[in-house]
Motif scaffolding. Structure first.
Motif, PDB file in Angstrom:
ATOM      1  N   ARG A 151       0.262   8.979 -13.187  1.00 59.67           N
ATOM      2  CA  ARG A 151       1.183   7.853 -13.253  1.00 59.67           C
ATOM      3  C   ARG A 151       1.861   7.768 -14.614  1.00 59.67           C
ATOM      4  O   ARG A 151       2.634   6.861 -14.872  1.00 59.67           O
ATOM      5  CB  ARG A 151       0.430   6.544 -12.979  1.00 59.67           C
ATOM      6  N   VAL A 208      10.523   9.130 -23.992  1.00 55.09           N
ATOM      7  CA  VAL A 208      11.782   9.747 -24.400  1.00 55.09           C
ATOM      8  C   VAL A 208      11.857   9.826 -25.922  1.00 55.09           C
ATOM      9  O   VAL A 208      12.597  10.607 -26.491  1.00 55.09           O
ATOM     10  CB  VAL A 208      12.960   8.923 -23.832  1.00 55.09           C
ATOM     11  N   ARG A 244      12.241  -7.272 -25.111  1.00 55.40           N
ATOM     12  CA  ARG A 244      13.435  -6.424 -25.169  1.00 55.40           C
ATOM     13  C   ARG A 244      13.251  -5.223 -26.101  1.00 55.40           C
ATOM     14  O   ARG A 244      13.725  -4.129 -25.803  1.00 55.40           O
ATOM     15  CB  ARG A 244      14.653  -7.243 -25.625  1.00 55.40           C
ATOM     16  N   ILE A 249      11.385  -2.652 -24.260  1.00 53.57           N
ATOM     17  CA  ILE A 249      12.236  -1.890 -23.334  1.00 53.57           C
ATOM     18  C   ILE A 249      13.013  -0.827 -24.108  1.00 53.57           C
ATOM     19  O   ILE A 249      13.140   0.310 -23.661  1.00 53.57           O
ATOM     20  CB  ILE A 249      13.185  -2.832 -22.556  1.00 53.57           C
ATOM     21  N   GLY A 286      11.018   2.062 -24.571  1.00 52.76           N
ATOM     22  CA  GLY A 286      10.560   2.703 -23.342  1.00 52.76           C
ATOM     23  C   GLY A 286       9.133   2.328 -22.983  1.00 52.76           C
ATOM     24  O   GLY A 286       8.468   3.043 -22.246  1.00 52.76           O
ATOM     25  N   TYR A 331       6.288   0.556 -20.966  1.00 48.74           N
ATOM     26  CA  TYR A 331       6.241   0.018 -19.612  1.00 48.74           C
ATOM     27  C   TYR A 331       4.941  -0.713 -19.304  1.00 48.74           C
ATOM     28  O   TYR A 331       4.639  -0.998 -18.145  1.00 48.74           O
ATOM     29  CB  TYR A 331       6.550   1.103 -18.569  1.00 48.74           C
ATOM     30  N   LEU A 345       8.549   1.152 -13.252  1.00 48.46           N
ATOM     31  CA  LEU A 345       7.587   2.051 -13.896  1.00 48.46           C
ATOM     32  C   LEU A 345       6.165   1.540 -13.777  1.00 48.46           C
ATOM     33  O   LEU A 345       5.217   2.264 -14.054  1.00 48.46           O
ATOM     34  CB  LEU A 345       7.956   2.230 -15.360  1.00 48.46           C
ATOM     35  N   VAL A 346       6.015   0.303 -13.327  1.00 50.64           N
ATOM     36  CA  VAL A 346       4.679  -0.263 -13.183  1.00 50.64           C
ATOM     37  C   VAL A 346       4.115   0.096 -11.806  1.00 50.64           C
ATOM     38  O   VAL A 346       2.989   0.565 -11.686  1.00 50.64           O
ATOM     39  CB  VAL A 346       4.695  -1.786 -13.392  1.00 50.64           C
ATOM     40  N   CYS A 347       4.936  -0.112 -10.752  1.00 49.56           N
ATOM     41  CA  CYS A 347       4.420   0.167  -9.408  1.00 49.56           C
ATOM     42  C   CYS A 347       4.845   1.540  -8.927  1.00 49.56           C
ATOM     43  O   CYS A 347       4.283   2.090  -8.002  1.00 49.56           O
ATOM     44  CB  CYS A 347       4.870  -0.891  -8.422  1.00 49.56           C
ATOM     45  N   GLN A 348       5.873   2.109  -9.523  1.00 51.01           N
ATOM     46  CA  GLN A 348       6.255   3.515  -9.419  1.00 51.01           C
ATOM     47  C   GLN A 348       6.814   3.977  -8.086  1.00 51.01           C
ATOM     48  O   GLN A 348       7.621   4.883  -8.077  1.00 51.01           O
ATOM     49  CB  GLN A 348       5.111   4.424  -9.870  1.00 51.01           C
ATOM     50  N   SER A 406       6.687  -7.710 -13.789  1.00 51.21           N
ATOM     51  CA  SER A 406       7.490  -8.443 -14.775  1.00 51.21           C
ATOM     52  C   SER A 406       8.478  -7.517 -15.477  1.00 51.21           C
ATOM     53  O   SER A 406       9.592  -7.920 -15.820  1.00 51.21           O
ATOM     54  CB  SER A 406       6.589  -9.169 -15.768  1.00 51.21           C
ATOM     55  N   LEU A 407       8.093  -6.265 -15.662  1.00 50.05           N
ATOM     56  CA  LEU A 407       9.031  -5.310 -16.272  1.00 50.05           C
ATOM     57  C   LEU A 407      10.240  -5.084 -15.354  1.00 50.05           C
ATOM     58  O   LEU A 407      11.369  -4.981 -15.823  1.00 50.05           O
ATOM     59  CB  LEU A 407       8.331  -3.975 -16.557  1.00 50.05           C
ATOM     60  N   ASP A 429      12.501  -7.932 -15.768  1.00 46.34           N
ATOM     61  CA  ASP A 429      13.256  -7.798 -17.020  1.00 46.34           C
ATOM     62  C   ASP A 429      14.406  -6.807 -16.862  1.00 46.34           C
ATOM     63  O   ASP A 429      15.508  -7.043 -17.347  1.00 46.34           O
ATOM     64  CB  ASP A 429      12.337  -7.309 -18.147  1.00 46.34           C
ATOM     65  N   LEU A 430      14.114  -5.703 -16.180  1.00 50.42           N
ATOM     66  CA  LEU A 430      15.147  -4.674 -16.014  1.00 50.42           C
ATOM     67  C   LEU A 430      16.249  -5.152 -15.073  1.00 50.42           C
ATOM     68  O   LEU A 430      17.424  -4.860 -15.281  1.00 50.42           O
ATOM     69  CB  LEU A 430      14.530  -3.365 -15.508  1.00 50.42           C
ATOM     70  N   LEU A 442      17.239  -8.215 -14.818  1.00 53.51           N
ATOM     71  CA  LEU A 442      18.034  -9.116 -15.645  1.00 53.51           C
ATOM     72  C   LEU A 442      18.931  -8.312 -16.580  1.00 53.51           C
ATOM     73  O   LEU A 442      20.112  -8.625 -16.757  1.00 53.51           O
ATOM     74  CB  LEU A 442      17.090 -10.025 -16.443  1.00 53.51           C
ATOM     75  N   LEU A 443      18.357  -7.269 -17.156  1.00 52.39           N
ATOM     76  CA  LEU A 443      19.102  -6.440 -18.109  1.00 52.39           C
ATOM     77  C   LEU A 443      20.306  -5.774 -17.434  1.00 52.39           C
ATOM     78  O   LEU A 443      21.411  -5.755 -17.986  1.00 52.39           O
ATOM     79  CB  LEU A 443      18.146  -5.364 -18.621  1.00 52.39           C
ATOM     80  N   GLU A 448      22.899  -8.433 -16.905  1.00 55.58           N
ATOM     81  CA  GLU A 448      23.544  -8.796 -18.178  1.00 55.58           C
ATOM     82  C   GLU A 448      24.615  -7.785 -18.547  1.00 55.58           C
ATOM     83  O   GLU A 448      25.715  -8.149 -18.958  1.00 55.58           O
ATOM     84  CB  GLU A 448      22.505  -8.822 -19.299  1.00 55.58           C
ATOM     85  N   HIS A 466      18.235   5.054 -18.566  1.00 57.02           N
ATOM     86  CA  HIS A 466      17.771   6.444 -18.615  1.00 57.02           C
ATOM     87  C   HIS A 466      17.426   6.863 -20.043  1.00 57.02           C
ATOM     88  O   HIS A 466      16.455   7.578 -20.268  1.00 57.02           O
ATOM     89  CB  HIS A 466      18.852   7.353 -18.026  1.00 57.02           C
ATOM     90  N   GLN A 467      18.228   6.383 -21.007  1.00 55.27           N
ATOM     91  CA  GLN A 467      17.972   6.715 -22.417  1.00 55.27           C
ATOM     92  C   GLN A 467      16.614   6.189 -22.877  1.00 55.27           C
ATOM     93  O   GLN A 467      16.008   6.736 -23.788  1.00 55.27           O
ATOM     94  CB  GLN A 467      19.062   6.108 -23.304  1.00 55.27           C
ATOM     95  N   ARG A 468      16.160   5.101 -22.291  1.00 57.69           N
ATOM     96  CA  ARG A 468      14.910   4.487 -22.716  1.00 57.69           C
ATOM     97  C   ARG A 468      13.699   5.009 -21.962  1.00 57.69           C
ATOM     98  O   ARG A 468      12.629   5.170 -22.537  1.00 57.69           O
ATOM     99  CB  ARG A 468      15.018   2.969 -22.565  1.00 57.69           C
ATOM    100  N   TYR A 469      13.871   5.261 -20.669  1.00 55.64           N
ATOM    101  CA  TYR A 469      12.702   5.620 -19.862  1.00 55.64           C
ATOM    102  C   TYR A 469      12.727   7.053 -19.328  1.00 55.64           C
ATOM    103  O   TYR A 469      11.782   7.477 -18.669  1.00 55.64           O
ATOM    104  CB  TYR A 469      12.535   4.618 -18.713  1.00 55.64           C
TER     105      TYR A 469
END
Lengths: 190, 162
Positions: free
Chosen positions: A41, A46, A142, A145, A148, A150, B45-48, B58-59, B62-63, B65-66, B69, B85-88
């Motif tokens: 999992r 990144v 934020r 996030i 990255g 999670y 990414l939590v439940c995948q 909750s993540l 947040d995403l 909402l993001l 926005e 994508h740049q973050r995760y």
């Protein structure tokens, strides 16, 4: 005729070979699950090999600790550990002694408190001890996030230049300390 | 009657759950539609195995909402996807991109098809070769003599059908 027959005989072993390869793979996966080196999992970070995104966080007033911003993670005297945590996070309690040990050994551990209440965060530090030399509050989550992140806990190791060299999603275990964290810190300090 | 009401209520609850999180909704229905399309492409990414649009983590909230926005701020769908994508990384995309790491994944259907066609071709060729072999190979003298022993020649007088 005889070469064709022997080739056909060899073909009988093909399923056996496939089963053997599959079995070996499965065994390695199970072993990896056990020692923590394989996490199905797990989301690869990144940020590895890159500097952290720009950010600045408010401090936890009651702790008296200086807060954390991206500027604090550049041109460092040595490697630092950045730990995302929360008082409501149970694995954070499990890994906490390891952070305390790092702190005692003089490794700077910087904390980012994730989606927490100031009172609860302070109570956690009072009860379990404070391993952090800097602590920022990320109530909206934020900054997490942007990194990255999670889930909490998540731990990063940055080198002198502020480049992320290691990330672990989940609690730090004794095995991780001896196999990953300590050797890497030694290498980065050298 | 009471039981019927209960059954109806139970039947209705999944429908209610479908409506989902109403906290973050854009006023503009076309913008909201775009936000949902993007959200369905992003993995929680939590439940995948759920998209952020379907997940209650909750993540994921947040995403969601993001994403909204950014859309409200005028970002294009591509820009929003790139931001996440740049973050995760690739993991967050429910539709994996084609790159060296995923090439085998994307090529699997083509490879499987090619393998199947190759197998069919091989089997057919072998069948054709075997069929051709029977007609063309001449019998040796010894084989001919042995065959004559077993099967009487067509012009022999013997009548074994009797």
């Amino acid at each position: 005729m005889s070469t064709a027959t022997s080739r056909r005989n060899l073909l009988i072993f093909a399923p056996l070979g496939v089963a053997l390869a599959g079995g070996t793979g499965f065994y390695l996966m199970l072993r990896g699950l056990q020692d923590g080196s394989f996490n199905p999992r797990g989301v690869p970070s990144v940020l590895i090999g890159r500097t952290v995104p720009e950010f600045s966080l408010p401090p936890l007033e009651s702790s008296g600790l200086p807060t954390l911003a991206s500027a604090d993670l550049l041109n460092l005297p040595g490697p630092v550990v950045v730990n995302f945590w929360a008082s409501w996070c149970v694995p954070c309690i499990i890994e906490h002694p390891h952070l305390m040990a790092l702190h005692r050994r003089g490794v700077p551990v910087y904390g980012v408190n994730y989606k927490d209440r100031a009172n609860d965060a302070q109570a956690f530090l009072t009860r379990h001890g404070n391993p952090y030399t800097r602590l920022g509050m990320d109530q909206p989550g934020r900054v997490a996030i942007d990194w990255g992140v999670y889930g909490v806990p998540e731990t990063y190791i940055l080198d002198r230049q502020g480049v992320v060299r290691w990330r672990w999603a989940g609690p730090i275990t004794p095995e991780l300390m001896s196999q990953d964290v300590n050797p890497l810190l030694d290498r980065l300090r050298a | 009657m009471k039981r019927l009401a209960l059954v109806l209520a139970l039947l209705a609850s999944p429908a209610l759950a479908q409506i989902g999180d109403t906290t973050y909704r854009l006023e503009d229905p076309t913008q909201e539609q775009r936000a949902r399309e993007i959200g369905r492409e992003l993995r929680c990414l939590v439940c995948q195995n759920q998209s952020i649009e379907d997940s209650d983590a909750s993540l994921a909230r947040d995403l969601r909402l993001l994403v909204r926005e950014q859309i409200a701020a005028g970002a294009s769908n591509d820009e929003v996807m790139r931001f996440v994508h740049q973050r995760y990384g690739d993991f967050v995309l429910l539709r994996p991109p084609v790159n060296t790491a995923t090439l085998l994944l994307w090529a699997t259907p083509v490879l499987a098809l090619a393998g199947g066609l190759f197998a069919i071709w091989r089997i057919r060729r072998r069948g054709a070769a075997a069929a051709a072999g029977v007609g063309e190979v001449e019998l040796t003298e010894a084989e001919r003599a042995r065959l004559a022993q077993i099967v009487p020649a067509p012009d022999s007088k013997g009548d074994h059908r009797a």
